[in-house]
Scaffold this motif. Structure first.
Motif, short mmCIF file in Angstrom:
data_model
loop_
_atom_site.label_atom_id
_atom_site.label_comp_id
_atom_site.label_asym_id
_atom_site.label_seq_id
_atom_site.Cartn_x
_atom_site.Cartn_y
_atom_site.Cartn_z
N VAL A 1 6.93 2.49 4.64
CA VAL A 1 6.61 1.88 3.28
C VAL A 1 5.54 0.66 3.82
O VAL A 1 6.93 -0.24 4.52
N LYS B 1 -1.65 -1.67 -9.67
CA LYS B 1 -1.89 -1.62 -8.40
C LYS B 1 -2.84 -2.19 -7.75
O LYS B 1 -4.12 -2.74 -9.09
N TYR C 1 -1.94 3.33 -9.48
CA TYR C 1 -1.67 3.15 -10.53
C TYR C 1 -2.04 1.88 -11.71
O TYR C 1 -2.82 1.08 -11.07
N SER D 1 -2.02 11.16 -8.25
CA SER D 1 -0.96 10.03 -8.49
C SER D 1 -1.44 9.39 -6.52
O SER D 1 -0.82 10.34 -6.36
N GLY D 2 0.02 8.37 -6.81
CA GLY D 2 0.95 8.15 -5.30
C GLY D 2 1.59 9.13 -5.23
O GLY D 2 1.81 10.02 -3.97
N THR D 3 2.68 9.22 -6.16
CA THR D 3 3.49 10.63 -5.54
C THR D 3 2.48 12.16 -5.44
O THR D 3 3.46 12.25 -4.95
N THR E 1 12.92 0.86 -1.43
CA THR E 1 11.41 1.39 -2.18
C THR E 1 11.61 2.41 -3.31
O THR E 1 13.08 2.33 -4.51
N PHE E 2 10.64 2.29 -3.63
CA PHE E 2 10.44 3.18 -5.20
C PHE E 2 10.79 4.61 -5.02
O PHE E 2 10.31 4.92 -3.27
N ALA F 1 10.01 7.46 -5.43
CA ALA F 1 8.47 8.49 -5.25
C ALA F 1 8.59 8.97 -3.67
O ALA F 1 8.51 9.95 -3.36
N THR F 2 9.16 8.02 -2.59
CA THR F 2 9.49 7.66 -1.27
C THR F 2 10.27 9.08 -0.82
O THR F 2 9.73 9.56 0.26
N SER G 1 -2.16 4.48 -4.25
CA SER G 1 -1.89 5.03 -5.70
C SER G 1 -3.23 4.39 -6.63
O SER G 1 -3.03 3.04 -6.00
N GLU H 1 1.15 0.79 -2.27
CA GLU H 1 1.04 -0.81 -2.52
C GLU H 1 -0.04 -1.57 -1.29
O GLU H 1 0.14 -2.82 -1.73
N GLY I 1 -3.30 7.59 -10.47
CA GLY I 1 -4.87 8.43 -9.65
C GLY I 1 -4.21 8.13 -8.23
O GLY I 1 -2.59 7.65 -7.59
C1 LIG Z 1 6.28 2.14 -2.92
C2 LIG Z 1 5.64 2.96 -4.03
N1 LIG Z 1 5.44 4.46 -3.93
C3 LIG Z 1 5.18 5.27 -3.73
C4 LIG Z 1 4.75 5.01 -5.61
C5 LIG Z 1 4.01 6.37 -6.43
O1 LIG Z 1 2.72 5.71 -6.43
P1 LIG Z 1 2.43 6.72 -8.43
O2 LIG Z 1 3.25 5.52 -9.59
O3 LIG Z 1 0.70 6.27 -8.12
O4 LIG Z 1 2.37 8.21 -8.37
C6 LIG Z 1 4.08 3.70 -6.00
C7 LIG Z 1 3.80 3.63 -6.85
O5 LIG Z 1 4.53 3.37 -7.87
C8 LIG Z 1 4.85 2.41 -4.82
O6 LIG Z 1 4.92 1.71 -5.02
#
Ligand SMILES: Cc1ncc(COP(=O)(O)O)c(C=O)c1O
Length: 371
Positions: free
Chosen positions: A131, A186, A183, A60-62, A86-87, A89-90, A181, A160, A193
């Motif tokens: 980001v 995306k 996802y 994943s991106g995370t 931001t999302f 996860a950052t 990411s 993204e 992934g």
């Molecule tokens: C800016 C940003 N960072 C991190 C993520 C985390 O990626 P993932 O959902 O693949 O874990 C996302 C996407 O969801 C994102 O948009």
């Protein structure tokens, strides 16, 4: 009247055939240090696009962000500067390694404000995570120059922005590590992934260790790691999708330019991600509405247009971060953005008729409500 979602993966016969071939091989995953056949193929295609020395696939991106911080040795006692707009996860990955997120404001283009980063630096600052929001690259040159002068790592959150460029360079290849990411929605998807890009041999080695419990041979763990491996069926999908990347981005650009041209008729709707020195991949086409954002959103949704808001709450004001004491900080631009942004569907799966509907409905809703 069918509903037009904000994003939808474009999957075809080739993706189906790729998954079937993995199933027929019986090798669904590969826990070696290098990874399996399809993981390596997928990594190779991303590496060639980016022109970077190493690309490491994760699930994943995370995981890409978390693995990068772990591999760089960011941990307890360290501070990591992150935008609040931001999302989650950052910032969550900063908490996950035991470090402290330091939230800073964004600029009119919704990306991190480099002046704010300069002001937020302390002796404890170990890294900064710009980001590339919505697929539009952040201002990197000044940030990198400053970070280098203070020995601060730059980890790009390019979740993204696969394929976006900044002054001729691919997003995610400018800092010490770039995290993508894959996802489901995306620009390119493998379902779930992620990828990390880096030019450092040492960092790449540590990332491969983090991906696989810190193991090279047997069960002797050399470095703190997890199971961040990307399964082979997903890698096979991602690999096919990489062949279609340029087509996907061009379609997003074309659709976005069309909607923007039509939105030009609307007073009070502003587009702020249009720098001539960078390529926007339009993961999201996002406009700033002077007023009545929620009414426009509601009207569009009721008319079958999956317009959406990313993000209604800046991260530092979400319940978890409020509980942790981060919410008192004033970040006026992040807060303004969260009240005024709206994203419209421009994905490559839209038919001509659907695109027309998105533009017509947006112009109608915004013209009547923004008056
Ligand atoms: C800016 C940003 N960072 C991190 C993520 C985390 O990626 P993932 O959902 O693949 O874990 C996302 C996407 O969801 C994102 O948009």
């Amino acid at each position: 009247m069918s509903f037009i979602p904000i994003n939808r993966p474009v999957l075809g016969e080739e993706e189906k055939r790729a998954v079937l071939s993995v199933l027929e091989s019986g090798r669904l995953t590969d826990s070696s240090y290098e990874g399996g056949r399809y993981v390596k193929e997928f990594e190779g295609k991303v590496r060639r696009l980016l022109g970077s020395r190493h690309v490491i696939a994760v699930n994943s991106g995370t995981a890409a962000l978390h693995a990068s911080l772990l591999a760089l040795g960011v941990g307890e006692g360290d501070e990591v500067i992150v935008p609040s707009f931001t999302f989650v996860a950052t910032a969550n990955v900063v908490l996950a390694v035991g470090a402290k997120p330091v939230f800073v404001d964004s600029k009119e283009d919704y990306n991190i404000d480099v002046d704010a980063v300069k002001k937020a630096v302390t002796k404890r600052t170990k890294a900064v995570i710009p980001v590339h929001l919505y697929g539009y690259p952040a201002d990197m040159d000044e940030l990198i120059e400053f970070a280098r002068s203070r020995s601060i790592y730059v980890v790009e959150d390019a979740a993204e922005s696969l394929g976006a460029t900044y002054r001729g360079r691919q997003s995610g290849t400018i800092g010490d590590a770039g995290c993508f990411s894959m996802y489901a929605t995306k620009v390119v998807t493998s379902g779930e992934g992620g990828m990390v890009s880096t030019d450092s041999d040492e960092l790449a080695d540590r990332l491969r260790l983090v991906r696989n419990h810190g193991m090279v041979h047997g069960y002797d763990t050399k470095h703190l790691g997890f199971n961040y491996r990307l399964p082979e069926p997903l890698a096979a999908i991602g690999s096919v999708q990489m062949d279609r990347l340029e087509g996907f981005i061009s379609a997003r650009e074309r659709n976005s330019r069309y909607v923007l041209e039509r939105a030009g008729e609307v007073e009070g709707a502003e587009f702020t991600q249009d720098g001539a020195d960078r390529r926007h991949v339009f993961y999201l086409l996002t406009l700033n509405l002077r007023k009545k954002r929620d009414s426009v959103l509601e009207r569009l949704n009721s008319r079958g247009i999956g317009a959406a808001v990313y993000f209604k709450t800046p991260v530092h004001r979400t319940p978890l971060y409020a509980k942790l004491g981060f919410s008192k900080k004033r970040l006026p631009r992040a807060e303004m953005a969260s009240k005024h942004v709206i994203s419209l569907p421009v994905h490559p799966g839209l038919s001509g008729e659907e695109l027309e509907r998105v533009a017509d409905e947006f112009v109608a809703a915004a013209s009547s409500l923004l008056k």
